[in-house]
Design an enzyme around this catalytic site. Structure first.
Site, PDB file in Angstrom:
ATOM      1  N   ASP A 157       0.798  -1.126  -0.014  1.00 51.94           N
ATOM      2  CA  ASP A 157       0.033   0.173   0.043  1.00 51.94           C
ATOM      3  C   ASP A 157       0.671   0.970   0.115  1.00 51.94           C
ATOM      4  O   ASP A 157       2.050   1.369   0.619  1.00 51.94           O
ATOM      5  CB  ASP A 157      -0.768  -0.028   1.321  1.00 51.94           C
ATOM      6  CG  ASP A 157      -0.191   0.116   2.784  1.00 51.94           C
ATOM      7  OD1 ASP A 157      -0.072   1.398   3.048  1.00 51.94           O
ATOM      8  OD2 ASP A 157       0.481  -0.685   2.905  1.00 51.94           O
ATOM      9  N   SER A 158       0.468   2.426  -0.698  1.00 47.03           N
ATOM     10  CA  SER A 158       1.269   3.526  -0.864  1.00 47.03           C
ATOM     11  C   SER A 158       2.293   3.521  -1.168  1.00 47.03           C
ATOM     12  O   SER A 158       2.926   2.954  -2.057  1.00 47.03           O
ATOM     13  CB  SER A 158       0.840   4.053   0.567  1.00 47.03           C
ATOM     14  OG  SER A 158       1.269   5.748   0.477  1.00 47.03           O
ATOM     15  N   ALA A 159       3.598   3.770  -0.351  1.00 47.08           N
ATOM     16  CA  ALA A 159       4.818   3.565  -0.608  1.00 47.08           C
ATOM     17  C   ALA A 159       5.136   2.400  -0.552  1.00 47.08           C
ATOM     18  O   ALA A 159       6.134   1.823  -1.421  1.00 47.08           O
ATOM     19  CB  ALA A 159       5.859   4.065   0.312  1.00 47.08           C
ATOM     20  N   GLY A 161       3.178  -0.090  -2.086  1.00 46.06           N
ATOM     21  CA  GLY A 161       3.047  -0.165  -3.566  1.00 46.06           C
ATOM     22  C   GLY A 161       4.043  -0.008  -4.553  1.00 46.06           C
ATOM     23  O   GLY A 161       4.369  -0.449  -5.543  1.00 46.06           O
ATOM     24  N   HIS A 282      -7.075   7.787   0.747  1.00 47.15           N
ATOM     25  CA  HIS A 282      -5.876   7.081   0.492  1.00 47.15           C
ATOM     26  C   HIS A 282      -5.783   5.684   1.378  1.00 47.15           C
ATOM     27  O   HIS A 282      -6.136   6.041   2.659  1.00 47.15           O
ATOM     28  CB  HIS A 282      -4.740   7.985   0.683  1.00 47.15           C
ATOM     29  CG  HIS A 282      -3.162   7.281   0.552  1.00 47.15           C
ATOM     30  ND1 HIS A 282      -3.027   7.086  -0.781  1.00 47.15           N
ATOM     31  CD2 HIS A 282      -2.369   7.124   1.210  1.00 47.15           C
ATOM     32  CE1 HIS A 282      -1.480   6.671  -0.725  1.00 47.15           C
ATOM     33  NE2 HIS A 282      -1.326   6.515   0.451  1.00 47.15           N
TER      34      HIS A 282
END
Length: 308
Positions: A157-159, A161, A282
């Site tokens: 997820d996020s960073a 990802g 997010h």
């Protein structure tokens, strides 16, 4: 009441509920976010320990090359052939395997697969390429553990990802076998912040803002070329990439990071799916909401499809 008037009232009610939810998420995130990075990390771990403590999963600590890691497993008879390698988010400066339990618990339960999450080195103490080097060590650990590349799904997820994509690009660069698939939740793919949603969603995003992103970029890649595909995977060559599934929220400034990635994967003839969740933010999948569990079921459906 006329049907048109009834639909209008339902829409206004949904918008009101969403407005209240956005404010709640903004307040909760504000309690966690802290300019003092150590306090920020500590607050995240507290949230992960509280919300990720599920009776339906077993958590087994493991050390990988001096890295703290853990197996998250459904507490029932479950599939052992495949494994999910999970890369946690946090802007490369915060986050941990403990904070990620809000996601890894759901993922282990929905897929009935074992999930391995690890604490890669964080910036600014350890900028790029430390996290990628650590991810490669964990990948090698799984290969030595007895899994083949095609037995592994990389998720993040996020960073995280970003790291999942960077790891796959690095494996491709080295001519190694690639994972069976990727699952990306609100991935941060473009550190140049060129996407239109940085402007169009800045008033509604309850979690991220440009000041935060700029701090994270400065921590992770100070003075570096941000178009390097191993820093901003959006600029990578995706030819031959494994099947990929992307989820994003319609109210996040990083929406363009997902949309643009989807377009590039399609152009490279990669099998890719994407779901954009209306009125979501997010990495909304962390929240203890019905839609979060439904989103995880969608991740499980994708994983089942590619593991047939």
């Amino acid at each position: 009441m006329a049907a048109g008037e009834k639909r209008k009232n339902i829409r206004l009610s949904e918008e009101n509920v969403n407005f209240r939810m956005m404010n709640l998420i903004r307040k909760v995130h504000g309690m966690i976010d802290d300019p003092d990075i150590e306090k920020h990390r500590h607050s995240q771990n507290q949230v992960g320990a509280l919300l990720g403590n599920q009776k339906d999963v077993l958590i087994t600590p493991v050390k990988i090359k001096d890295m703290e890691a853990e197996w998250v497993c459904a507490n029932r008879v479950h599939m052992k052939k495949y494994v999910i390698l999970y890369c946690h988010g946090g802007g490369y400066s915060t986050g941990s395997r403990i904070y990620a339990r809000t996601l890894t618990d759901k993922l282990a339960q929905s897929t009935s697969m074992d999930v391995l999450c690890f604490d890669y080195r964080l910036s600014p103490e350890n900028p790029y390429p430390a996290a990628l080097e650590d991810a490669l060590k964990v990948w090698d650990y799984l290969m030595l553990y007895g899994y083949g590349a095609r037995d592994v799904i990389i998720a993040g997820d996020s960073a995280g990802g970003n790291l999942a994509l960077s790891l796959t690009l690095k494996l491709k660069e080295e001519g190694r076998l690639l994972p069976r698939g990727l699952v990306l939740l609100s991935p941060w793919t473009d550190l140049t912040s060129s996407g239109k949603s940085h402007e169009s969603r800045k008033e509604v995003d309850p979690v991220l803002d440009e000041d935060y992103l700029n701090r994270m970029i400065q921590n992770y890649a100070p003075g570096m070329e941000l178009t390097d595909p191993l820093i901003s995977p959006l600029f990578g060559n995706f030819e031959g990439f494994p099947p990929t599934y992307i989820q994003a929220g319609d109210n996040e400034i990083l929406l363009s990071d997902s949309v643009s990635l989807h377009k590039k994967l399609v152009a490279a003839n990669v099998s890719v799916r994407m779901n954009v969740y209306k009125r979501m933010w997010h990495v909304f999948q962390m929240s203890p909401l019905k839609v979060s569990y439904e989103a995880m079921e969608k991740c499980a459906e994708f994983i089942y499809d590619i593991c047939r």
